[in-house]
Design a protein around this motif. Structure first.
Motif, short mmCIF file in Angstrom:
data_model
loop_
_atom_site.label_atom_id
_atom_site.label_comp_id
_atom_site.label_asym_id
_atom_site.label_seq_id
_atom_site.Cartn_x
_atom_site.Cartn_y
_atom_site.Cartn_z
N VAL A 11 42.17 -14.56 23.40
CA VAL A 11 40.67 -13.87 22.86
C VAL A 11 41.59 -14.06 21.17
O VAL A 11 42.50 -14.09 20.88
CB VAL A 11 41.81 -12.70 23.01
N GLY A 12 40.14 -14.08 20.43
CA GLY A 12 40.24 -14.09 18.89
C GLY A 12 39.46 -12.98 18.77
O GLY A 12 38.36 -12.77 18.86
N ILE A 13 40.32 -12.39 17.63
CA ILE A 13 39.33 -10.97 17.04
C ILE A 13 39.50 -11.25 15.57
O ILE A 13 40.71 -11.52 15.07
CB ILE A 13 39.94 -9.99 17.23
N ASP A 14 37.69 -10.93 14.82
CA ASP A 14 37.96 -10.85 13.63
C ASP A 14 37.52 -10.06 12.84
O ASP A 14 36.34 -9.39 13.30
CB ASP A 14 36.71 -13.15 13.43
N ILE A 15 38.06 -9.02 11.94
CA ILE A 15 38.21 -8.42 11.77
C ILE A 15 37.48 -7.73 10.11
O ILE A 15 37.56 -8.74 9.23
CB ILE A 15 39.19 -6.98 11.66
N GLY A 16 36.21 -7.76 9.76
CA GLY A 16 35.06 -8.53 8.69
C GLY A 16 34.74 -6.13 8.38
O GLY A 16 35.29 -5.79 9.38
N GLY A 17 34.94 -6.37 7.11
CA GLY A 17 34.83 -5.17 6.49
C GLY A 17 33.17 -4.39 7.02
O GLY A 17 33.65 -3.47 7.00
N THR A 18 32.53 -4.96 7.94
CA THR A 18 30.95 -4.71 8.62
C THR A 18 31.79 -4.81 10.08
O THR A 18 31.11 -3.49 10.60
CB THR A 18 29.82 -5.19 7.65
N ASN A 19 31.86 -6.10 10.28
CA ASN A 19 31.53 -6.21 11.30
C ASN A 19 33.65 -6.45 12.03
O ASN A 19 33.69 -7.79 11.92
CB ASN A 19 30.32 -7.11 12.18
N THR A 20 33.27 -6.32 12.98
CA THR A 20 34.45 -7.20 13.94
C THR A 20 33.58 -7.74 15.18
O THR A 20 32.77 -7.24 16.07
CB THR A 20 35.30 -5.98 14.56
N LYS A 70 47.02 -16.39 27.68
CA LYS A 70 47.46 -16.22 27.00
C LYS A 70 48.50 -15.67 25.82
O LYS A 70 49.86 -15.18 25.72
CB LYS A 70 47.73 -17.48 26.39
N GLY A 71 47.33 -15.11 24.92
CA GLY A 71 47.70 -14.27 23.78
C GLY A 71 46.69 -13.85 22.49
O GLY A 71 45.25 -13.92 23.47
N ILE A 72 46.35 -13.04 22.30
CA ILE A 72 45.62 -12.73 21.27
C ILE A 72 45.83 -12.95 20.27
O ILE A 72 46.61 -12.75 19.47
CB ILE A 72 45.27 -11.15 21.41
N GLY A 73 44.61 -13.36 18.89
CA GLY A 73 45.04 -13.77 17.54
C GLY A 73 44.19 -13.35 16.84
O GLY A 73 42.76 -12.49 17.54
N ILE A 74 44.28 -12.04 16.41
CA ILE A 74 43.92 -11.30 15.39
C ILE A 74 43.70 -12.07 13.71
O ILE A 74 45.03 -12.09 13.00
CB ILE A 74 43.90 -9.99 14.92
N GLY A 75 42.33 -11.80 13.46
CA GLY A 75 42.13 -12.59 11.48
C GLY A 75 41.85 -10.79 10.89
O GLY A 75 40.76 -10.31 11.04
N ALA A 76 42.50 -10.87 10.27
CA ALA A 76 42.24 -9.11 9.29
C ALA A 76 42.45 -10.08 7.61
O ALA A 76 43.66 -10.21 7.03
CB ALA A 76 42.74 -8.51 9.52
N PRO A 77 41.80 -8.69 6.90
CA PRO A 77 41.62 -8.95 5.19
C PRO A 77 43.83 -8.33 5.40
O PRO A 77 43.71 -6.69 5.68
CB PRO A 77 40.52 -7.61 4.64
N ASN A 78 43.69 -8.60 4.64
CA ASN A 78 45.17 -8.39 4.60
C ASN A 78 46.38 -7.93 5.49
O ASN A 78 47.31 -6.98 5.56
CB ASN A 78 45.09 -6.91 3.68
N GLY A 79 46.27 -9.03 6.48
CA GLY A 79 46.81 -8.91 7.65
C GLY A 79 48.01 -9.64 7.79
O GLY A 79 48.38 -10.24 6.33
N ASN A 80 49.51 -8.98 8.02
CA ASN A 80 50.47 -9.41 7.34
C ASN A 80 51.75 -10.27 9.34
O ASN A 80 51.50 -9.18 10.04
CB ASN A 80 51.91 -8.64 7.20
N TYR A 81 51.12 -11.49 8.97
CA TYR A 81 51.72 -12.53 10.26
C TYR A 81 52.88 -11.65 10.31
O TYR A 81 53.37 -10.99 11.66
CB TYR A 81 51.74 -13.75 10.06
N TYR A 82 54.27 -11.29 9.60
CA TYR A 82 55.64 -11.39 10.17
C TYR A 82 55.35 -10.32 10.83
O TYR A 82 56.27 -9.51 11.44
CB TYR A 82 56.31 -10.99 8.80
N SER A 83 54.96 -8.96 10.19
CA SER A 83 55.34 -7.67 11.03
C SER A 83 54.07 -7.19 11.75
O SER A 83 54.08 -5.88 12.14
CB SER A 83 54.43 -6.61 9.97
N GLY A 84 52.21 -7.72 11.42
CA GLY A 84 51.56 -7.47 12.72
C GLY A 84 50.22 -5.91 11.78
O GLY A 84 50.33 -5.52 13.12
N THR A 85 50.94 -6.03 10.91
CA THR A 85 50.50 -5.28 10.29
C THR A 85 48.83 -5.06 9.46
O THR A 85 49.06 -6.05 8.91
CB THR A 85 50.70 -4.39 9.63
#
Length: 326
Positions: A11-20, A70-85
């Motif tokens: 699953v891919g989730i892209d979080i934008g300021g307007t739309n996800t 298998k997994g979910i990947g999320i792309g987000a502004p100010n996303g930190n790969y190490y902490s998932g935050t």
């Protein structure tokens, strides 16, 4: 048995300021199902995650259920790969540090990874696009801002804190540099983003007197697309705006090449679709400014990901690298 065969989708989730935007993707990069919600409609991160899951779960069920993911990947502004935050994202409604990856894992029981949107685009390009088979490249996203993802020896560069690769915030104009949204002056993105092109257009229209198609548009409404449309019709001022923008970006890229000696620089985003108007001045500025030992080695390329799919594909590519939650 190969776990990718047992779990053939991510699953891919892209979080934008307007739309996800979210989708289910197979190993070839085909989006099997997708949906979207308005990001800004949810003041609380909990309510937002609930709403995404409510819309995503029927798509998962229709494609074989949670056991096939298998997994979910999320792309987000100010996303930190190490902490998932997500950390202090200025364009999102939730303030502070949000443990978004953990929130999705808790609700869906699927391992989840998160990174910033430009890194996600680079991983998508490496998995499904122009960078397949490459171990060293730099992805530069030319949108509202300038983002970047740096891949060295096949690995995304995250740095010690998860935030490496902010090439859009390298300062390229010390004298009278433009004010950036980050609070500093002279950042690359104030000149070479779509927003930067519009700023250049307003400056040129004020400083110069010659006729231009752009003069028929109220200055505050001019977009980079307007500049492109005028350039295509032979408008000299519009073409000069692209020359100015491309030259600055090419000078910066010549420096970036010295940093990691990439096989390619891949440009992504609406501005990159301006073809020769932007690519020619970029290439000339690279050639004019690059250190001799790097001359002619790094290819300047256009992303091969379709704009409408790229965000979801980039995010989804993170999902292949995840291990199952025990």
């Amino acid at each position: 048995m190969n776990s990718n065969m047992e779990k053939p989708y991510v699953v891919g989730i892209d979080i934008g300021g307007t739309n996800t935007v979210f989708g289910i993707v197979d190993a070839r990069g085909t989006i099997l199902a997708s949906g979207s919600i308005k990001t800004g409609a949810y003041d609380e991160a909990d309510n937002y995650v609930d709403e995404v899951c409510k819309n995503l779960l029927p798509l998962i069920i229709a494609n074989g259920g949670v056991d096939k993911i298998k997994g979910i990947g999320i792309g987000a502004p100010n996303g930190n790969y190490y902490s998932g935050t997500i950390e202090f994202a200025p364009n999102l409604p939730w303030k502070g540090v949000i443990p978004l990856a953990a929130m999705f894992e808790e609700r869906l029981g699927i391992p989840t990874a998160l990174t910033n949107d430009a890194n996600a685009a680079a991983i998508g390009e490496m998995t499904y696009g122009a960078a397949r088979g490459m171990k060293d490249f730099i992805m530069i996203t030319l949108g509202t801002g300038v983002g970047s993802g740096i891949v060295i020896n096949g690995q995304m560069v995250y740095g010690h804190d998860g935030f490496a690769g902010e090439l859009g915030h390298t300062i390229i104009r010390r004298e009278n540099g433009r004010l950036c949204g980050c609070g500093r002056h002279g950042c690359l993105e104030t000149y070479c983003s779509a927003t930067g092109v519009a700023r250049t257009a307003r400056e040129f229209l004020t400083a110069r007197t010659e006729p231009s198609l752009l003069r028929s548009i109220p200055a505050e409404n001019i977009t980079s697309k307007d500049v492109y449309d005028a350039a295509v019709q032979g408008d000299k001022l519009a073409q000069d705006i692209f020359d100015f923008t491309g030259t600055i970006l090419g000078e910066a890229i010549a420096d970036f090449i010295a940093f990691s000696s990439p096989e390619a620089i891949i440009l992504f985003g609406g501005l990159a679709k301006s073809g020769d108007y932007i690519f020619k001045p970029i290439q000339k500025a690279i050639d004019d400014n690059i250190l001799m030992i790097y001359k002619g080695k790094a290819k300047l390329m256009m992303s091969e990901l379709k704009d409408s799919d790229a965000a979801v594909l980039g995010a989804s590519a993170l999902g292949w690298e995840l291990r199952d939650i025990k």
